[in-house]
Enzyme design. Structure first.
Site, PDB file in Angstrom:
ATOM      1  N   HIS A  85       0.134  -0.263  -8.284  1.00  0.00           N
ATOM      2  CA  HIS A  85       0.124   1.048  -7.623  1.00  0.00           C
ATOM      3  C   HIS A  85       1.420   1.257  -6.860  1.00  0.00           C
ATOM      4  O   HIS A  85       2.019   0.311  -6.358  1.00  0.00           O
ATOM      5  CB  HIS A  85      -1.069   1.188  -6.670  1.00  0.00           C
ATOM      6  CG  HIS A  85      -1.215   0.054  -5.702  1.00  0.00           C
ATOM      7  ND1 HIS A  85      -1.758  -1.171  -6.064  1.00  0.00           N
ATOM      8  CD2 HIS A  85      -0.901  -0.067  -4.391  1.00  0.00           C
ATOM      9  CE1 HIS A  85      -1.770  -1.974  -5.031  1.00  0.00           C
ATOM     10  NE2 HIS A  85      -1.237  -1.345  -3.988  1.00  0.00           N
TER      11      HIS A  85
ATOM     12  N   HIS B  59       2.924   3.200  -3.577  1.00  0.00           N
ATOM     13  CA  HIS B  59       2.629   3.929  -2.345  1.00  0.00           C
ATOM     14  C   HIS B  59       3.687   5.014  -2.167  1.00  0.00           C
ATOM     15  O   HIS B  59       4.886   4.736  -2.253  1.00  0.00           O
ATOM     16  CB  HIS B  59       2.730   3.011  -1.114  1.00  0.00           C
ATOM     17  CG  HIS B  59       1.732   1.908  -1.058  1.00  0.00           C
ATOM     18  ND1 HIS B  59       0.607   1.964  -0.260  1.00  0.00           N
ATOM     19  CD2 HIS B  59       1.685   0.702  -1.676  1.00  0.00           C
ATOM     20  CE1 HIS B  59      -0.080   0.823  -0.394  1.00  0.00           C
ATOM     21  NE2 HIS B  59       0.555   0.040  -1.237  1.00  0.00           N
TER      22      HIS B  59
HETATM   23  P1  5GP Z   1      -1.550  -2.953  -1.340  1.00  0.00           P
HETATM   24  O1  5GP Z   1      -1.813  -3.635  -0.037  1.00  0.00           O
HETATM   25  O2  5GP Z   1      -2.220  -3.682  -2.486  1.00  0.00           O
HETATM   26  O3  5GP Z   1      -0.122  -2.622  -1.619  1.00  0.00           O
HETATM   27  O4  5GP Z   1      -2.229  -1.527  -1.217  1.00  0.00           O
HETATM   28  C1  5GP Z   1      -3.580  -1.304  -1.410  1.00  0.00           C
HETATM   29  C2  5GP Z   1      -3.887   0.004  -0.740  1.00  0.00           C
HETATM   30  O5  5GP Z   1      -5.130   0.445  -1.212  1.00  0.00           O
HETATM   31  C3  5GP Z   1      -3.991  -0.093   0.789  1.00  0.00           C
HETATM   32  O6  5GP Z   1      -3.037   0.778   1.377  1.00  0.00           O
HETATM   33  C4  5GP Z   1      -5.430   0.327   1.079  1.00  0.00           C
HETATM   34  O7  5GP Z   1      -5.543   1.111   2.231  1.00  0.00           O
HETATM   35  C5  5GP Z   1      -5.795   1.109  -0.168  1.00  0.00           C
HETATM   36  N1  5GP Z   1      -7.207   1.075  -0.500  1.00  0.00           N
HETATM   37  C6  5GP Z   1      -8.020  -0.035  -0.480  1.00  0.00           C
HETATM   38  N2  5GP Z   1      -9.268   0.312  -0.863  1.00  0.00           N
HETATM   39  C7  5GP Z   1      -9.238   1.658  -1.122  1.00  0.00           C
HETATM   40  C8  5GP Z   1     -10.232   2.579  -1.555  1.00  0.00           C
HETATM   41  O8  5GP Z   1     -11.405   2.246  -1.797  1.00  0.00           O
HETATM   42  N3  5GP Z   1      -9.845   3.870  -1.706  1.00  0.00           N
HETATM   43  C9  5GP Z   1      -8.570   4.280  -1.467  1.00  0.00           C
HETATM   44  N4  5GP Z   1      -8.288   5.572  -1.624  1.00  0.00           N
HETATM   45  N5  5GP Z   1      -7.603   3.433  -1.058  1.00  0.00           N
HETATM   46  C10 5GP Z   1      -7.930   2.135  -0.899  1.00  0.00           C
END
Ligand code: 5GP
Ligand code: ZN
Length: 112
Positions: free
Chosen positions: A98, A100
């Site tokens: 993903h 951001h």
């Molecule tokens: P990472 O830490 O893997 O780069 O980002 C994962 C992101 O997914 C985090 O910013 C977290 O807030 C978001 N996230 C986790 N669970 C959910 C969810 O159930 N729905 C949405 N919309 N975002 C989520």
């Protein structure tokens, strides 16, 4: 596969669709770190950027051009930041690639 973002991509977990193509979906982050915090995912499962190859060059390009288009839609003319956390040291917590898109405030550097 028990993957949160695959469930979001398939619609089994509902989210607000901010941008969508056959291959991509963008939706608001559940725990926003900036006034605008959007996640852009490929609908196909890749565990991280490190799990892609040049075969995904087109898809990765689409993720970036989608981010620029969404930033324009979100009126982030003052700028924004794209982040792809990758692996444990990269701070990745969800194992589905993903991007951001963060904006609406000034971003500091270096990141934590
Ligand atoms: P990472 O830490 O893997 O780069 O980002 C994962 C992101 O997914 C985090 O910013 C977290 O807030 C978001 N996230 C986790 N669970 C959910 C969810 O159930 N729905 C949405 N919309 N975002 C989520
Ligand atoms: Zn997935």
């Amino acid at each position: 596969m028990d993957c949160l973002f695959c469930k979001i991509a398939s619609g089994s977990i509902p989210v607000t669709h901010l941008f969508e193509t056959d291959q991509l979906l963008a939706f608001p982050d559940i725990n926003p770190q900036a006034p605008t915090h959007i996640l852009i995912i490929p609908k196909l499962h890749f565990s991280s950027l490190a799990h892609t190859t040049s075969e995904q060059a087109g898809l990765l390009g689409q993720l970036l051009t989608a981010a620029a288009e969404i930033a324009q839609q979100q009126q982030l003319a003052a700028g924004y930041r794209l982040v792809i956390n990758t692996g444990p040291d990269g701070g990745q917590t969800v194992g589905h690639l993903h991007v951001h898109l963060l904006g609406g405030r000034h971003m500091s550097w270096p990141p934590g």
